[in-house]
Design a protein around this motif. Structure first.
Motif, PDB file in Angstrom:
ATOM      1  N   THR A 188      29.735  59.042 -61.640  1.00 16.96           N
ATOM      2  CA  THR A 188      29.866  58.273 -60.399  1.00 16.96           C
ATOM      3  C   THR A 188      29.780  56.772 -60.666  1.00 16.96           C
ATOM      4  O   THR A 188      30.479  55.981 -60.008  1.00 16.96           O
ATOM      5  CB  THR A 188      28.790  58.700 -59.386  1.00 16.96           C
ATOM      6  OG1 THR A 188      28.882  60.115 -59.169  1.00 16.96           O
ATOM      7  CG2 THR A 188      28.962  57.984 -58.056  1.00 16.96           C
ATOM      8  N   ILE A 189      28.951  56.363 -61.623  1.00 18.80           N
ATOM      9  CA  ILE A 189      28.876  54.951 -62.002  1.00 18.80           C
ATOM     10  C   ILE A 189      30.246  54.453 -62.463  1.00 18.80           C
ATOM     11  O   ILE A 189      30.719  53.383 -62.053  1.00 18.80           O
ATOM     12  CB  ILE A 189      27.833  54.734 -63.123  1.00 18.80           C
ATOM     13  CG1 ILE A 189      26.401  54.917 -62.591  1.00 18.80           C
ATOM     14  CG2 ILE A 189      27.997  53.351 -63.763  1.00 18.80           C
ATOM     15  CD1 ILE A 189      25.911  53.799 -61.714  1.00 18.80           C
ATOM     16  N   VAL A 190      30.888  55.233 -63.319  1.00 20.77           N
ATOM     17  CA  VAL A 190      32.204  54.833 -63.833  1.00 20.77           C
ATOM     18  C   VAL A 190      33.248  54.858 -62.733  1.00 20.77           C
ATOM     19  O   VAL A 190      34.041  53.910 -62.569  1.00 20.77           O
ATOM     20  CB  VAL A 190      32.638  55.751 -65.005  1.00 20.77           C
ATOM     21  CG1 VAL A 190      34.039  55.371 -65.495  1.00 20.77           C
ATOM     22  CG2 VAL A 190      31.643  55.665 -66.162  1.00 20.77           C
ATOM     23  N   SER A 191      33.261  55.925 -61.941  1.00 22.51           N
ATOM     24  CA  SER A 191      34.292  56.043 -60.896  1.00 22.51           C
ATOM     25  C   SER A 191      34.101  55.017 -59.783  1.00 22.51           C
ATOM     26  O   SER A 191      35.077  54.627 -59.124  1.00 22.51           O
ATOM     27  CB  SER A 191      34.292  57.456 -60.314  1.00 22.51           C
ATOM     28  OG  SER A 191      33.033  57.769 -59.731  1.00 22.51           O
ATOM     29  N   ALA A 192      32.871  54.543 -59.578  1.00 23.82           N
ATOM     30  CA  ALA A 192      32.627  53.541 -58.533  1.00 23.82           C
ATOM     31  C   ALA A 192      33.311  52.211 -58.846  1.00 23.82           C
ATOM     32  O   ALA A 192      33.539  51.398 -57.935  1.00 23.82           O
ATOM     33  CB  ALA A 192      31.127  53.328 -58.353  1.00 23.82           C
ATOM     34  N   GLN A 193      33.661  51.999 -60.109  1.00 20.39           N
ATOM     35  CA  GLN A 193      34.357  50.750 -60.457  1.00 20.39           C
ATOM     36  C   GLN A 193      35.706  50.651 -59.755  1.00 20.39           C
ATOM     37  O   GLN A 193      36.189  49.551 -59.468  1.00 20.39           O
ATOM     38  CB  GLN A 193      34.554  50.672 -61.979  1.00 20.39           C
ATOM     39  CG  GLN A 193      33.290  50.844 -62.807  1.00 20.39           C
ATOM     40  CD  GLN A 193      32.156  49.947 -62.368  1.00 20.39           C
ATOM     41  OE1 GLN A 193      32.335  48.732 -62.230  1.00 20.39           O
ATOM     42  NE2 GLN A 193      30.992  50.548 -62.143  1.00 20.39           N
ATOM     43  N   ALA A 194      36.318  51.811 -59.479  1.00 21.14           N
ATOM     44  CA  ALA A 194      37.602  51.798 -58.767  1.00 21.14           C
ATOM     45  C   ALA A 194      37.452  51.212 -57.370  1.00 21.14           C
ATOM     46  O   ALA A 194      38.327  50.485 -56.882  1.00 21.14           O
ATOM     47  CB  ALA A 194      38.163  53.216 -58.683  1.00 21.14           C
ATOM     48  N   VAL A 195      36.319  51.519 -56.715  1.00 20.64           N
ATOM     49  CA  VAL A 195      36.065  50.989 -55.373  1.00 20.64           C
ATOM     50  C   VAL A 195      35.686  49.514 -55.443  1.00 20.64           C
ATOM     51  O   VAL A 195      36.182  48.682 -54.675  1.00 20.64           O
ATOM     52  CB  VAL A 195      34.960  51.801 -54.671  1.00 20.64           C
ATOM     53  CG1 VAL A 195      34.638  51.219 -53.300  1.00 20.64           C
ATOM     54  CG2 VAL A 195      35.375  53.263 -54.534  1.00 20.64           C
TER      55      VAL A 195
END
Length: 255
Positions: free
Chosen positions: A176-183
């Protein structure tokens, strides 16, 4: 004769232990162990299963032997299960006796796919879900990256034999930390899809399916135990996701 019964009882207990440890459903464990016993010449075989152990009783010429084995979770591995099924079939056809079957059972190893192949396929599968949900190439690529990183973390923690719930929670946190960069950096047409798709690898589908199958087939206690374990893994995943969202101050998947 008692020596043969002891050897067959150990064979049955070891086969059942391996089947249970590697994710076989309860009906299959009971069926295979009984078939192995009957094919090896026993008059009667009874198997009692619990979430982490099994008890085997064999009857041979009015002599009864009961043995118990612990069966800790070794991870889902269909190769082990199919190899034991082959041994059972060869016993029934008379190709093996119980001694040769024991040797073959000792040689069964839980071989796994190359870890980087698994990482790549997991990344592609989660990225494909994001694409199916309407994401563009940017969403696809960041989902692939996030889920691949998460799978590497999951493998490393699993290799060190941590509790599965710790593994799922920390994997969900990192993913989730990595994927939150997209937001945060507005990557792709629907950045929130990345956060939802990247953690799909942590859905405990196989334990949930087995739990329902066990309950429908009469193994109520086993089914409930597996359902509780799958629910705890889901809870651990949720805690990891919420922890990462709190840290990054990114809330909701926007679906």
């Amino acid at each position: 004769m008692s020596s043969k019964q002891r050897q067959v009882s150990r064979l049955i207990a070891q086969a059942g232990q391996m089947l249970l440890a590697h994710g076989a459903e309860s009906t299959l464990v009971g069926s295979i162990t009984q078939r192995i016993g009957i094919a090896s010449g026993m008059d009667e075989v009874e198997v009692s299963l619990s979430a982490s152990s099994l008890v085997v009783t064999t009857v041979y010429q009015d002599h009864c032997i009961t043995t118990a084995r612990r069966s800790p979770d070794r991870g889902i591995n269909m190769r082990v299960i199919t190899q034991i099924q082959r041994i059972c079939i060869m016993l029934e056809k008379g190709i093996l006796d119980h001694q040769l079957a024991q040797q073959k059972l000792n040689d069964v190893t839980p071989e796994r796919y190359n870890r980087w192949l698994v990482v790549g396929m997991i990344g592609l599968s989660c990225a494909a879900f994001s694409r199916l949900a309407g994401g563009d190439l940017g969403v696809f690529l960041i989902t692939f990256l996030a889920s691949s990183v998460g799978m590497v973390v999951r493998q490393e923690i699993g290799h060190r034999h941590f509790n599965p719930m710790v593994n799922f929670a920390f994997t969900a946190f990192v993913t989730t930390i990595v994927s939150a960069q997209a937001v945060l950096f507005s990557i792709g047409n629907q950045p929130s899809l990345v956060m939802a798709s990247a953690v799909l690898m942590l859905v405990p589908g196989f334990p949930l399916i087995n739990s329902v199958a066990d309950m429908l087939k009469g193994y109520i206690n086993m089914g409930m135990a597996r359902f509780v374990m799958a629910s705890l893994l889901t809870l651990a995943t949720c805690l990891g996701i919420v922890g990462a969202m709190s840290l990054m101050d990114v809330w909701g998947w926007g679906l």
